[in-house]
Scaffold this motif. Structure first.
Motif, short mmCIF file in Angstrom:
data_model
loop_
_atom_site.label_atom_id
_atom_site.label_comp_id
_atom_site.label_asym_id
_atom_site.label_seq_id
_atom_site.Cartn_x
_atom_site.Cartn_y
_atom_site.Cartn_z
N LEU A 31 0.83 -1.21 0.00
CA LEU A 31 0.00 0.00 0.00
C LEU A 31 0.86 1.26 0.00
N ALA A 32 1.94 1.24 0.78
CA ALA A 32 2.84 2.40 0.81
C ALA A 32 3.45 2.63 -0.58
N GLY A 36 2.44 6.02 -2.50
CA GLY A 36 3.53 6.97 -2.25
C GLY A 36 3.71 7.33 -0.80
N ALA A 37 3.51 6.35 0.09
CA ALA A 37 3.64 6.63 1.52
C ALA A 37 5.01 6.20 2.03
N HIS A 38 5.47 6.89 3.06
CA HIS A 38 6.72 6.54 3.73
C HIS A 38 6.42 6.32 5.20
N TYR A 39 6.92 5.22 5.74
CA TYR A 39 6.87 4.96 7.18
C TYR A 39 8.19 5.47 7.75
N ASN A 40 8.36 6.78 7.79
CA ASN A 40 9.65 7.37 8.12
C ASN A 40 9.79 7.75 9.58
N GLY A 41 9.35 6.89 10.44
CA GLY A 41 9.48 7.03 11.88
C GLY A 41 8.80 5.85 12.53
N ASP A 44 5.27 7.09 12.40
CA ASP A 44 4.92 8.04 11.34
C ASP A 44 4.53 7.36 10.04
N MET A 45 3.73 8.07 9.28
CA MET A 45 3.43 7.74 7.89
C MET A 45 3.19 9.06 7.20
N HIS A 46 3.92 9.27 6.11
CA HIS A 46 3.76 10.50 5.33
C HIS A 46 3.58 10.14 3.86
N ILE A 47 2.73 10.90 3.19
CA ILE A 47 2.55 10.74 1.75
C ILE A 47 3.57 11.64 1.05
N SER A 48 4.26 11.10 0.06
CA SER A 48 5.31 11.84 -0.64
C SER A 48 4.90 12.09 -2.08
N ASN A 49 5.25 13.27 -2.58
CA ASN A 49 4.96 13.55 -3.98
C ASN A 49 5.97 12.87 -4.91
N GLN A 50 7.06 12.34 -4.36
CA GLN A 50 8.02 11.59 -5.16
C GLN A 50 7.71 10.10 -5.19
N GLY A 51 6.78 9.64 -4.36
CA GLY A 51 6.48 8.22 -4.31
C GLY A 51 7.54 7.45 -3.55
N THR A 52 7.56 6.14 -3.73
CA THR A 52 8.53 5.28 -3.07
C THR A 52 8.66 4.00 -3.86
N THR A 53 9.60 3.18 -3.46
CA THR A 53 9.72 1.84 -4.05
C THR A 53 9.20 0.84 -3.04
N PHE A 54 8.88 -0.35 -3.50
CA PHE A 54 8.42 -1.39 -2.57
C PHE A 54 9.52 -1.74 -1.58
N VAL A 55 10.75 -1.83 -2.07
CA VAL A 55 11.87 -2.20 -1.19
C VAL A 55 12.06 -1.15 -0.10
#
Length: 192
Positions: A31-32, A36-41, A44-55
């Motif tokens: 789902l992240a 385009g979500a990051h579990y960066n804490g 925390d969960m933040h939506i990023s305009n750059q997206g993310t990779t599955f890895v």
């Protein structure tokens, strides 16, 4: 039903909860990646305009789980030496399920769009009012999920460690805050 949603730890053994939690890691990471979500804490969960990779999403997720597990196990073990690691791990895995649902806030790209524009020029918020209204609605819908996350975390630790006194509850809250503070220093290492 209320007991199942907020305290499945009293009704079910840690092993099936652990299995469900492990499946949830994969689904939450997917789902992240999709939204385009990051579990960066740790919390925390933040939506990023750059997206993310599955890895990257999976790596962030595992780091968050490891931090929460380590901190909560140390805390729980200090209260009750009979606390089992599997109970705390299943607690952390199940408690993160509401955070995975919050990644759906990335649907439609509203959150990422607002984040990108506010980062560039905060004065354009007035012009973006039509885009901000859905974000406010999404934010209101996310509040119960965040409450659910903390309720699951608290109830799991309470069940696993026999948490009872007010002092122990206050120390549980302090432990959660310390885990989050530590995550601010550890998570940047992922991105290097």
């Amino acid at each position: 039903m209320k007991k199942l949603l907020f305290n499945p730890f009293e009704k079910y053994d840690a092993r099936p909860l652990l299995f469900i939690g492990l499946l949830a890691i994969a689904l939450g990471s997917l789902l992240a990646y999709l939204f385009g979500a990051h579990y960066n804490g740790a919390l925390d969960m933040h939506i990023s305009n750059q997206g993310t990779t599955f890895v990257l999403a999976f790596t962030e997720n595992v780091f968050a789980i490891a931090l929460l597990f380590a901190g909560l196990f140390i805390y729980s073990y200090s209260i009750n030496k009979k606390t089992r690691p599997i109970d705390i791990l299943s607690t952390v895995l199940i408690a993160r399920i509401p955070l995975y649902i919050t990644t759906l806030a990335g649907v439609g790209g509203y959150m990422a769009k607002i984040d990108a524009v506010v980062g560039e020029d905060p004065g354009t918020i007035e012009k973006m009012l039509p885009e901000i209204l859905p974000v406010l609605l999404i934010s209101l819908l996310l509040i119960p999920l965040v409450i659910w996350f903390f309720a699951l975390l608290y109830n799991g630790v309470k069940t696993a460690s026999n948490l009872k006194t007010t002092k122990q509850i206050v120390m549980f809250i302090v432990t959660i805050l310390l885990i989050e503070i530590v995550s601010f220093f550890i998570f940047p290492l992922i991105y290097q």
